[in-house]
Design an enzyme around this catalytic site. Structure first.
Site, mmCIF file in Angstrom:
data_model
loop_
_atom_site.group_PDB
_atom_site.id
_atom_site.type_symbol
_atom_site.label_atom_id
_atom_site.label_comp_id
_atom_site.label_asym_id
_atom_site.label_seq_id
_atom_site.Cartn_x
_atom_site.Cartn_y
_atom_site.Cartn_z
ATOM 1 N N ASP A 287 -5.210 -35.158 -49.411
ATOM 2 C CA ASP A 287 -5.812 -36.326 -48.745
ATOM 3 C C ASP A 287 -7.230 -35.916 -48.350
ATOM 4 O O ASP A 287 -7.857 -35.151 -49.066
ATOM 5 C CB ASP A 287 -4.956 -36.759 -47.546
ATOM 6 N N HIS A 321 -9.232 -36.874 -50.937
ATOM 7 C CA HIS A 321 -9.617 -38.285 -50.938
ATOM 8 C C HIS A 321 -11.071 -38.444 -50.526
ATOM 9 O O HIS A 321 -11.742 -39.378 -50.950
ATOM 10 C CB HIS A 321 -8.709 -39.087 -50.007
#
Length: 539
Positions: A287, A321
């Site tokens: 992430d 991300h």
């Protein structure tokens, strides 16, 4: 042929710049040299013995005797949750592997905080609360055994990996697209606000979804003078490193490593902390890589603790991300943050700033310089106040609803980015504010951005683009401005023979200026979509 301008390379930011000298450096940790070897407390490096008590006993003894070093020697050390105490440096020797157990019964449910809200979670493998002068150092590896905690999407694995996962047991969704570690986890996916502490509920009310309440690998809460140095932190059940409401935090030469498909597998989330240095570290995670937070919605505003006085330098982020991220839980605010001399390779987004209505909070005085990016999947630079949502587009104009400004209205303002190079992205720059609260005073200078698309700027005020070279595949338009005002394009470079340099959309678009730019390279300078032609001036 693409033309470059020498002036582009010579330009220096004229604004007042935040530097390392302007940020309060974190106070250092200092430890006694006394060493407490965990083997003296009965620990065994056989990969079978659960050494939880031995390690915690060593920490408690070290703390009681005035502090020092708790040594994890070379070897394979299996353990349950470890709680760090004041004046203790947990030191992992070279070739030491500290492996947290896959026995979930060893992790009790405790009151904590997750994604900016008070919540019950499983006890973190590594934790400390109200401790002072603490550290985790060395050159060993800490493994959170995250694979036993996380759900996995079928599409993110090869067929061989998927088949091997199924051999571990667990539960597969009816459509065959998702693997869950247990029935308890599945119940959690069907529970409203799972884990969030609510009036009238006790800890026992959360027991049936215990497996769903994955712990962060490391949570330090309200600690002062914290050092993380040299160690590899990997395979976290959720976020990897989570300093929460801490002061004087130094993170140096660490490696945060999670599988790329690790759900919520952030690298480091610095939440409501002050005086922070993150340097010479590497992140390759599932992430966001390096993320700044300060609580969520009303709870975050009530806490009222911004993350502030932060320097991040000489770091590399691979899969993530976002390379450097603020939000979306930033309700307590973020300010005085300086990111420089960092490299992002293969991240979904490079510099990422996200929020949504309801968060509130002010993000301001954010500086970034000397950032290199390569193979960015989506945007190189993104500001988005519609996280979780995408407004409907009609005739190229987002159909956004104006709402009254209140405590839940977030604010992004006063950003200064200089000297950014990106080789490969879906879009160079994306800015999207709210109609009732424009993103404002964004200053972007000295950039070479190679991307499929150029710049999109929506619901923004006072945005300055200076010395920006756009190398794009799409050339109609290179730049799209929507319902924005006071936008300056100064010395903008772009592909020769671009079909359309600028598209201006929306009746609120006005005071758009382009100066010191060779607009004759474009077949058409501008197109107007619901915008008065007088909105654009060229000098």
């Amino acid at each position: 042929m693409i033309k470059y301008c020498l002036a582009f390379l010579m330009f220096t930011v004229s604004c007042t710049t935040l530097t390392a000298q302007n940020i309060k450096a974190p106070a250092p940790t200092v430890f006694k040299t006394d060493t407490f070897n965990i083997t003296s407390y009965g620990a065994r490096a056989d990969g079978l013995t659960l050494n939880t008590k031995s390690i915690n006993d060593a920490i408690a003894d070290c703390n009681k005797k005035g502090g020092g070093v708790v040594l994890i020697p070379q070897g394979f050390w299996l353990t349950g949750p470890i709680v760090l105490l004041s004046n203790v440096n947990l030191h992992l020797a070279k070739d030491a592997l500290l492996q947290f157990t896959d026995d979930k019964t060893q992790y009790k449910l405790v009151e904590g905080n997750y994604e900016g809200l008070p919540a019950y979670r499983n006890q973190s493998p590594l934790s400390a609360t109200n401790a002072e002068n603490i550290a985790i150092t060395g050159s060993g590896i800490i493994d959170g055994n995250g694979g036993v905690w996380r759900a996995v999407n079928h599409d993110k694995l090869s067929e061989t990996e998927w088949e091997n996962l199924l051999k571990k047991g667990g539960i597969v969704s009816d459509d065959g697209k998702q693997w869950y570690p247990s029935e308890s986890y599945v119940r959690g996916t069907k529970t409203k606000k799972p884990g969030v502490i609510e009036a009238g509920k006790t800890l026992n009310d959360y027991a049936s979804i215990k497996d769903f309440l994955r712990p962060n690998l490391l949570v330090f809460t309200k600690c002062k003078r914290v050092l993380l140095e040299g160690v590899t932190f990997q395979n976290s059940p959720a976020w990897c490193l989570h300093p929460l409401m801490c002061e004087d935090l130094t993170v140096r030469n660490i490696y945060a490593k999670n599988p790329w498909y690790a759900q919520n597998g952030d690298g480091i989330d610095v939440e409501s902390c002050s005086n922070v240095l993150i340097e010479n570290s590497t992140f390759d995670v599932g992430d966001d890589g390096i993320c700044i937070k300060s609580g969520r919605d009303e709870e975050g505003r009530k806490r009222g603790m911004p993350t502030q006085n932060v320097e991040i330098k000489n770091c590399v982020v691979y899969h993530a991300h976002g390379g450097f991220v603020i939000g979306s839980e930033m309700s307590g605010g973020a300010k005085n943050i300086y990111v420089h001399d960092c490299t992002f390779i293969g991240t979904d987004i490079g510099l990422r700033f996200k929020t949504v209505r309801g968060r509130g909070g002010v993000v301001e005085n954010i500086y970034a310089s000397d950032i290199n990016m390569k193979d960015i999947v989506n945007e190189a630079i993104l500001f988005d106040m519609y996280y979780f949502a995408s407004p409907k587009i009609v005739d190229g104009i987002p159909q956004v609803e104006y709402k009254p400004v209140d405590a839940g209205t977030p604010v992004f303002k006063d950003f200064y980015f200089d000297n950014v190079v990106c080789n490969g992205a879906s879009e160079a720059i994306f800015i999207r504010g709210l109609p009732e609260m424009h993103i404002s005073n964004i200053n972007l200078s000295n950039m070479v951005l190679q991307a499929n698309k150029g710049i999109e700027c929506s619901e923004a005020t006072g945005i300055n683009f200076k010395n920006i070279q756009l190398v794009t595949k799409e050339t109609s338009p290179v730049i799209h401005v929507i319902n924005s005002d006071k936008i300056l394009f100064d010395n903008i470079g772009y592909n020769d023979n671009a079909a359309l340099l600028m598209k201006l959309s929306g009746e609120k678009t006005k005071d758009i200026k382009i100066v010191n730019s060779n607009t004759s390279n474009a077949k058409q300078l501008a197109a107007f979509n619901g915008t008065e032609e007088s909105a654009l001036t060229k000098e």
